[in-house]
Motif scaffolding. Structure first.
Motif, short mmCIF file in Angstrom:
data_model
loop_
_atom_site.label_atom_id
_atom_site.label_comp_id
_atom_site.label_asym_id
_atom_site.label_seq_id
_atom_site.Cartn_x
_atom_site.Cartn_y
_atom_site.Cartn_z
N ILE A 138 0.91 -1.14 0.20
CA ILE A 138 -0.09 -0.06 -0.19
C ILE A 138 0.74 1.39 0.61
O ILE A 138 0.28 2.29 -0.34
N LEU A 139 1.78 0.94 0.60
CA LEU A 139 3.20 2.59 -0.13
C LEU A 139 3.57 2.33 -0.80
O LEU A 139 4.30 3.79 -0.72
N TYR A 140 3.45 1.36 -1.49
CA TYR A 140 4.39 2.18 -3.22
C TYR A 140 3.94 2.48 -4.15
O TYR A 140 4.45 3.00 -5.01
N ALA A 141 2.97 3.27 -4.15
CA ALA A 141 2.48 4.13 -5.05
C ALA A 141 2.32 3.55 -6.54
O ALA A 141 2.66 2.08 -6.35
N ASP A 142 1.92 4.19 -7.10
CA ASP A 142 1.72 3.52 -9.13
C ASP A 142 2.14 3.23 -9.39
O ASP A 142 2.32 1.94 -10.08
N PHE A 143 3.89 3.47 -9.11
CA PHE A 143 5.28 2.30 -9.67
C PHE A 143 4.85 0.55 -9.45
O PHE A 143 5.37 -0.04 -10.26
N HIS A 144 4.73 0.88 -8.48
CA HIS A 144 4.91 -0.71 -7.92
C HIS A 144 3.73 -1.51 -8.88
O HIS A 144 3.43 -2.65 -8.62
N GLU A 145 2.63 -0.80 -9.51
CA GLU A 145 1.70 -2.09 -9.89
C GLU A 145 1.92 -2.15 -11.07
O GLU A 145 2.39 -2.04 -12.06
N GLY A 146 1.68 -3.83 -10.53
CA GLY A 146 2.23 -4.77 -12.07
C GLY A 146 3.61 -4.76 -12.48
O GLY A 146 4.41 -3.96 -11.58
N ARG A 147 4.13 -5.36 -13.02
CA ARG A 147 5.50 -5.79 -14.30
C ARG A 147 5.91 -4.75 -14.84
O ARG A 147 5.02 -4.05 -15.95
N LEU A 148 7.18 -3.95 -15.08
CA LEU A 148 7.99 -3.12 -15.91
C LEU A 148 7.71 -3.69 -17.47
O LEU A 148 7.98 -4.47 -16.91
N PRO A 149 7.49 -2.49 -17.97
CA PRO A 149 7.99 -2.84 -19.13
C PRO A 149 9.66 -3.41 -19.54
O PRO A 149 10.05 -3.04 -18.96
N MET A 150 9.57 -5.20 -20.33
CA MET A 150 10.68 -5.29 -21.13
C MET A 150 11.15 -4.59 -21.87
O MET A 150 12.37 -3.49 -21.94
N ASP A 151 10.76 -3.18 -22.92
CA ASP A 151 10.62 -2.84 -23.74
C ASP A 151 11.34 -1.58 -22.97
O ASP A 151 9.70 -0.76 -22.71
N GLN A 152 12.18 -1.27 -22.78
CA GLN A 152 12.31 0.86 -22.05
C GLN A 152 12.20 1.99 -23.18
O GLN A 152 12.84 2.75 -22.91
N GLU A 153 12.14 1.48 -24.35
CA GLU A 153 11.98 3.21 -25.36
C GLU A 153 10.28 2.53 -25.57
O GLU A 153 9.87 3.42 -26.85
N THR A 154 9.49 2.22 -24.61
CA THR A 154 8.05 2.67 -25.01
C THR A 154 7.42 3.50 -23.68
O THR A 154 8.33 3.59 -23.08
N ARG A 155 6.36 4.13 -24.12
CA ARG A 155 5.81 5.22 -23.39
C ARG A 155 5.35 4.90 -22.29
O ARG A 155 5.83 5.28 -20.68
N PRO A 156 4.84 3.46 -21.80
CA PRO A 156 4.58 3.04 -20.24
C PRO A 156 5.65 2.40 -19.56
O PRO A 156 5.96 3.05 -18.43
N PHE A 157 6.24 3.08 -19.86
CA PHE A 157 7.91 2.33 -19.10
C PHE A 157 8.78 3.33 -18.55
O PHE A 157 9.43 4.26 -17.72
N ALA A 158 8.54 4.38 -19.45
CA ALA A 158 8.79 6.05 -19.32
C ALA A 158 8.29 6.71 -18.72
O ALA A 158 8.22 7.83 -17.51
N GLU A 159 6.80 6.29 -18.69
CA GLU A 159 5.94 7.01 -17.58
C GLU A 159 6.44 6.11 -16.04
O GLU A 159 5.96 6.63 -15.19
N LYS A 160 6.53 4.84 -16.08
CA LYS A 160 7.22 4.08 -14.76
C LYS A 160 8.13 4.88 -14.29
O LYS A 160 8.27 4.82 -13.02
N ILE A 161 9.59 5.42 -15.37
CA ILE A 161 10.41 5.65 -14.60
C ILE A 161 10.14 7.17 -14.18
O ILE A 161 10.18 6.98 -13.27
#
Length: 205
Positions: A138-161
């Motif tokens: 519960i303390l981990y904010a939105d970043f910790h929900e779900g897996r990180l995208p394997m492809d780091q050049e995608t918008r979802p990965f940039a949003e997670k970072i």
């Protein structure tokens, strides 16, 4: 030397996925610098030559000197004796890792960890780690929900970072608040920059 972040990871994951962890660290450092204009001091160990039954002194010292701990979670991470011991060494620090509604451990999910079935010798350490993550999620904010995208050049990965970078910034600001202004006068701050300064400071052992 003090570190803002200690990134703990299984070297297999980094090697198997084209230096994914190293690129993750670089992108986090670059986003952080864009966000607040300051270099993020990261400890990223490149040595995969652990021997014996205890963590090397340099790793214990770095863990004690780090404000935040980011484990790159995967079945390989939980299967690694050294990754588990880095996690538990940070978790067991006297000052604790929970402060109010914040956790100094910020897990990043590379692969689902529920696929790992520990041996009897690994079960206690594994259950402590997984139990802590589940209890504190519960303390981990939105970043910790779900897996990180394997492809780091995608918008979802940039949003997670970007989400992680914001959390890191807020936590470091709470731990290291700026000095109060001098009563009756103006505060004077000096900033030193160098062309040799890099966004990511890795200690190479």
């Amino acid at each position: 030397m003090a570190f803002d972040v200690f990134i703990s990871y299984a070297h297999h994951d980094n090697q198997a996925h084209e230096q994914w962890v190293h690129r993750f660290a670089e992108k986090l450092a670059n986003d952080y610098r864009s966000r607040c204009g300051r270099t993020l001091n990261i400890f990223l160990d490149r040595d995969d030559l652990q021997v014996g039954n205890v963590l090397a002194d340099r790793l214990q010292n770095a863990l004690r000197a780090s404000s935040l701990f980011i484990p790159i979670l995967s079945p390989t991470y939980l299967a690694s004796r050294w990754c588990r011991r880095e996690f538990l060494h940070f978790l067991d620090q006297p000052e604790g890792v929970i402060a109010g509604e914040s956790s100094r451990i910020l897990p990043a999910r590379l692969m689902p960890v529920d696929r790992f079935d520990p041996d009897a010798d690994d079960r206690i350490e594994t259950e402590r780690i997984v139990g802590f993550i589940n209890d504190m999620e519960i303390l981990y904010a939105d970043f910790h929900e779900g897996r990180l995208p394997m492809d780091q050049e995608t918008r979802p990965f940039a949003e997670k970072i970007a989400s992680l970078s914001e959390v890191v910034h807020e936590l470091l600001k709470k731990r290291n608040p700026p000095p109060a202004p001098t009563p009756g006068g103006e505060s004077l701050y000096f900033a030193y920059t160098s062309g040799a300064t890099q966004s990511l400071r890795c200690l190479l052992y």
